[in-house]
Design an enzyme around this catalytic site. Structure first.
Site, PDB file in Angstrom:
ATOM      1  N   HIS A 154      -9.192 -12.469   7.906  1.00 37.52           N
ATOM      2  CA  HIS A 154      -8.474 -12.780   6.902  1.00 37.52           C
ATOM      3  C   HIS A 154      -7.960 -11.394   6.362  1.00 37.52           C
ATOM      4  CE1 HIS A 154     -10.283 -11.769   3.081  1.00 37.52           C
ATOM      5  NE2 HIS A 154     -11.427 -12.456   3.449  1.00 37.52           N
ATOM      6  N   CYS A 155      -6.655 -11.330   5.668  1.00 39.98           N
ATOM      7  CA  CYS A 155      -6.238 -10.113   5.248  1.00 39.98           C
ATOM      8  C   CYS A 155      -5.990 -10.511   3.694  1.00 39.98           C
ATOM      9  CB  CYS A 155      -5.023  -9.593   5.711  1.00 39.98           C
ATOM     10  SG  CYS A 155      -3.575 -11.095   5.389  1.00 39.98           S
ATOM     11  N   VAL A 156      -5.129 -10.001   2.927  1.00 39.19           N
ATOM     12  CA  VAL A 156      -4.888 -10.167   1.254  1.00 39.19           C
ATOM     13  C   VAL A 156      -4.297 -11.602   1.221  1.00 39.19           C
ATOM     14  CG1 VAL A 156      -3.600  -9.555  -0.250  1.00 39.19           C
ATOM     15  CG2 VAL A 156      -4.358  -7.771   0.995  1.00 39.19           C
TER      16      VAL A 156
END
Length: 478
Positions: free
Chosen positions: A27-29
Site C-alpha cells: 500500500h501507499c499513502v
C-alpha cells in the site's frame, strides 16, 4: 461512525478473487496495490460498495484500491493477518505487475519508481524556495521594498532558508543517483557517488555553462585532457535529470555484469572501482553532453508549444492532467518541471498541476453540499480537504469519478484556470504542495495572478457540479 477494518478487508478479498488470486500486496499513502494472478476474477461493482473503498482501477499491471490516508494502513494490516501473506513493498508489487506492461507503461513506471522516493525532498525544497522568494520579493508587502530592506535582521534567516532550499536542487543528481541505482538493481551508495561526481566543485557549474559556451565575459569551457588522445568537458550537471538517470542505468548494468564474472574474493576491490571509473568517463564524456542536449530539446519543444499556442497547450494540459493521474503518467512531469526550472528558472507546468488538484477538491466539496446521503457527504468532505492539500485520489476516485459529472466539472474548471495563468505567464520557482498552499512556490510577482486562477479552479467546478446535478440524477454510477 466506527470503522470495521477487518470486515472491510474480508469484503475486499471476497470481491478480488480471494487470497489465492493475490501474488503480492502493498500500500501507499492512499491505495492498496495488489498484483493479481487473474484480473477477470475482480467484481468491481461489488467492490465499490464496500465501506471505505473510494475507487478501484487497473494501472501499470497493478490493481489499485483507493481507501484514503491512515485507513489504508489499517485495512492492509487486517488483510495481511487474514491471508497470512508476507508484507511486500510497492516496488515488489510493481515488479510482479511489470510483466504485463507495454514499453510506454514501463517507461512511466521507471519515472514513478525513481521520483516517488525523493519527492519529499523536492517538495520541501520547493516550499522553502517559495518562502525565501516571499521574503526577498519587492513590492509584495511594501511598495518598492522587500521585507529584507524593511527588516534587515531577516538577512541571516533569508540566507539560511536559501541554503536549505537550494540543497536538494544543487545535489539533485545525488538524490536521483541513489533512487535510480536502487531501481535498476545497482548499489545505492555508488549511485550517490556518481551523482555527487556530476556536481563536483572542480567542474564548471551547469548554471554558467551557457555563458562559457558563448564566451561571455571571457569565459570558456574547461576540458580534461586524457593522455593527449581525447578531451572531456569539465562541466557539471547541477539540476539536471536525464544525465544521472541514464548514467545510473549504465552504472547498474556494468556493476551487475561484473558481479556475475568477478570472483567473490576480489569483488569488493574490483567491482566498485571499475563501475565508477567506466561509468564516470562515459557520463562526463558521452552520456552527459548527449542527454543535456536532449533535455534542452525537450524543454525547448514544450516551451515552443506554449509560446505558439499557449491557450491550446493550457486547455489540453489542464483538461488531461487529472485523467493522466489515473494512468500514472503524471509522474513524468516531475522531470519536466525540474528540467524547466534548471533551464529557464521557473516552470509553468506545476502551477497548472496545483490548480487541477484544487479543481478536483472543489468538485468534491460541491458534492458534499449537494448530496443528501450521509456516507457520501462524509466521504466528499474528507476527500475535498485531502485534494486541497495535494492528495487527489480520494476526491477523484471516491467522489468525482463515481458520480461522473463532478469529474467533468473539475476538468473544465482546471482547463479554464490553466488558460488564465498560462496567458498571464505564471511560473513557479519550485515544486511544492499541489493544492491551496501551492501559491507559496509561485514566483512572487505572479502570486496575485495565480490566486485569481485558484478562484477560478474553486468556483467553476462548484457551480458546474451544482448545475450538472440539476440536469442529472445525482449518484448515477452507470
Amino acid at each position: 461512525m466506527s470503522k470495521n477494518y477487518r470486515d472491510t478487508a474480508i469484503q475486499i478479498l471476497e470481491h478480488i478473487g480471494g487470497k489465492d488470486n493475490i501474488e503480492q500486496a502493498a500500500h501507499c499513502v492512499t491505495r492498496l496495490r495488489i498484483a493479481l494472478k487473474d484480473e477477470t476474477q475482480v467484481h468491481t461493482d461489488q467492490l465499490l460498495n464496500v465501506p471505505l473503498v473510494k475507487g478501484a482501477f487497473h494501472n501499470a499491471g497493478v490493481f489499485q484500491i483507493v481507501i484514503g490516508p491512515v485507513d489504508v494502513d489499517r485495512v492492509y494490516a487486517e488483510m495481511i493477518e487474514l491471508t497470512q501473506m508476507e508484507k511486500a513493498t510497492i516496488a515488489d508489487v510493481k515488479t510482479s505487475g511489470s510483466k504485463k506492461l507495454n514499453p510506454m507503461q514501463k517507461l512511466v513506471k521507471i519515472f514513478s519508481d525513481v521520483f516517488m522516493p525523493i519527492l519529499p525532498a523536492i517538495i520541501t525544497a520547493g516550499l522553502l524556495m517559495g518562502l525565501n522568494n516571499l521574503i526577498g520579493a519587492k513590492d509584495l508587502f511594501y511598495a518598492g521594498k522587500t521585507l529584507l530592506e524593511v527588516y534587515p535582521n531577516l538577512d541571516g534567516l533569508w540566507a539560511l532558508i536559501n541554503m536549505m532550499a537550494n540543497t536538494s536542487f544543487v545535489f539533485l543528481p545525488a538524490l536521483v543517483g541513489w533512487s535510480a541505482t536502487k531501481r535498476f538493481g545497482g548499489s545505492e551508495i555508488l549511485g550517490i557517488v556518481l551523482g555527487l561526481m556530476l556536481v563536483h566543485p572542480d567542474l564548471l557549474n551547469a548554471w554558467n555553462y551557457g555563458q562559457a559556451a558563448s564566451g561571455i565575459g571571457g569565459q570558456s569551457i574547461p576540458y580534461f585532457d586524457i593522455l593527449g588522445l581525447f578531451s572531456i568537458e569539465k562541466v557539471g550537471y547541477q539540476g539536471q535529470i536525464l544525465p544521472i538517470l541514464v548514467a545510473a542505468f549504465v552504472l547498474s548494468k556494468i556493476e551487475l555484469w561484473l558481479r556475475k564474472r568477478v570472483h567473490s574474493s576480489i569483488q569488493l576491490l574490483v567491482v566498485p572501482i571499475t563501475s565508477i571509473v567506466v561509468t564516470g568517463v562515459l557520463a562526463l564524456g558521452i552520456i552527459g553532453p548527449v542527454t543535456r542536449l536532449l533535455g534542452n530539446y525537450i524543454t525547448d519543444g514544450i516551451v515552443f508549444i506554449f509560446d505558439v499556442a499557449p491557450a491550446l497547450g493550457a486547455v489540453i494540459f489542464g483538461a488531461l492532467y487529472a485523467p493522466l493521474v489515473i494512468t500514472g503518467m503524471h509522474h513524468m512531469f516531475i522531470a519536466i518541471d525540474l528540467q524547466l526550472i534548471a533551464q529557464t528558472g521557473g516552470t509553468f507546468i506545476w502551477p497548472m498541476i496545483a490548480l487541477s488538484n484544487i479543481a478536483q477538491g472543489s468538485a468534491a466539496l460541491a458534492v458534499f453540499w449537494i448530496t443528501k446521503q450521509q456516507n457520501e457527504k462524509s466521504m466528499a468532505s474528507t476527500a475535498a480537504v485531502s485534494a486541497y492539500f495535494g492528495i487527489t485520489e480520494p476526491a477523484m476516485f471516491g467522489v468525482n469519478l463515481r458520480n461522473k459529472f463532478p469529474f467533468y466539472a473539475a476538468i473544465i474548471g482546471s482547463a479554464l484556470a490553466a488558460i488564465f495563468i498560462t496567458l498571464s505567464g505564471v511560473l513557479a520557482a519550485g515544486v511544492g504542495i499541489g493544492g491551496l498552499p501551492g501559491f507559496i512556490s509561485i514566483i512572487p510577482k505572479f502570486i496575485p495572478t495565480f490566486l485569481i486562477g485558484m478562484v477560478i479552479a474553486i468556483v467553476v467546478p462548484i457551480v458546474l457540479t451544482y448545475l450538472f446535478s440539476k440536469s442529472k440524477k445525482f449518484g448515477n454510477r452507470e
